[in-house]
Design an enzyme around this catalytic site. Sequence first.
Site, mmCIF file in Angstrom:
data_model
loop_
_atom_site.group_PDB
_atom_site.id
_atom_site.type_symbol
_atom_site.label_atom_id
_atom_site.label_comp_id
_atom_site.label_asym_id
_atom_site.label_seq_id
_atom_site.Cartn_x
_atom_site.Cartn_y
_atom_site.Cartn_z
ATOM 1 C CG ASN A 77 29.655 -14.866 29.238
ATOM 2 O OD1 ASN A 77 29.819 -14.759 30.546
ATOM 3 N ND2 ASN A 77 30.911 -14.979 28.386
ATOM 4 C CG ASP A 111 47.588 -13.211 23.421
ATOM 5 O OD1 ASP A 111 47.332 -12.460 24.114
ATOM 6 O OD2 ASP A 111 46.967 -14.486 23.164
ATOM 7 C CD GLU A 114 30.489 -11.449 32.171
ATOM 8 O OE1 GLU A 114 29.614 -11.621 31.444
ATOM 9 O OE2 GLU A 114 31.294 -12.522 32.446
#
Length: 450
Positions: A143, A255, A206
Amino acid sequence: MSLRDFMSELEQEAKELITIRKELSTKYEIAAVIKKFDNGNGPALLFKKIKQKNGFIVANICGTRKRICKALRTTIDKLHEKISNAIKNPKKPKLTEFPFSKLNKDLPNINNLPILTHYEKDPGPYITAGIVFAKDPKTGTQNASIHRILVIDKKHLAIRVVPRHLYRIITAYWKEKRDVPVAIAIGTHPAVLIAASSPAPYGVDELHVANTLLRGALKTAICPYTGLEVPAEAEIIIEGKILYGKEVDEGPFVDLTGTYDVVRKQPVIKIEKMYYNQDDFIYQVILPAGSEHKLLMGLPREAQIWATVKSIVPDVRGVHLTLGGCGWLHAVVSIKKQTDGDAKNVILAAFAAHPSLKHVVVVDEDINPYDMGEVEWAIATRFNASRDLVIIQNVRGSSLDPSADQITLLTTKMGIDATRPFTKPKEKFERAKIPLEEKIDINSLTEEDN
Ligand code: MN
């Protein structure tokens, strides 16, 4: 295909990559400069002189849709299809030799990298463009995902892991009381960053998605210590392990919304090996809450909305998670509707495809969804609130939205159908055009006729 390859492509165009030659500090100063240039259409930046640090810094590489399209050899209207198709057709990259075997015999020290401290309340320097690789202990599938990573000391990092794929891998290792081998790559081609932020299902590597995005041109290599596969042309590779059961305070950190995320207990990475060319390396940065952050987070979601909406209305001109909407909470969907009810179905489909979405505007195919002036014009001339507004109460929203109930995550969602009603004559809503307008090239007007 490497970050450097892409930077040379950018250099051939005016104002796509700007070199900053003034010496600047990794504490706030470079982040402030990145922010100054970040207007949604700003250039990529190359910092050549870093105070008390070696190496160069590059920022905002994926900061505009135009640059992302250039990197993936596509156009804005084909971008979502391209990403969706790559997720469905991952292809194994070509393995090459690990490039750094002769370098860095010294003990690893993360402080040798020019890692930035970005915002006022940040607890320290954060790695923001690090792609983290780990393997499922049972299936062995790999991953890749991007995480914010806080520097604790020269050999330790705290990593924010939201409950997705890496979290699942960590949980599996920790169940057996084992450390998790991880590798981190910094300084990669945009295709690798885009693939690593894509919602490819668990079990899809990915790196294979990135290789499809690059039409088979990605080269990978196996790390000597962990055996993990990484992009062979990355500028910096770090190997280490997420320590079993150990957690430390991580945050506060900014964020997508540009507000501070809370402090949480998060896992710790112990660094074992670090590889980079000390005399010439590029450290890559993604400014938190900058356009690049929003685009990388939002693009894969746009692709998801695009695919879902397309299953309802065949003709979708575009999907746009707007920068003002944090690349996450606001969407514009442009469709060619067939009946008057289509737009409301599209509103529901968009919310289903991206559960964090809060507000969505649906416009006709004559409106460019990336031009917010045109979108507002459509709301002004085609939307009637008593007929065209959809409100859904007590629905699960985004944990990032400070206005939602951040414990239950309940919020209210709103959809605006700004498509013209079929019950009135089409001419009423026609956008007036000046003949020849599209043919005029502004740049040629100031040149003299020969
Ligand atoms: Mn994954």
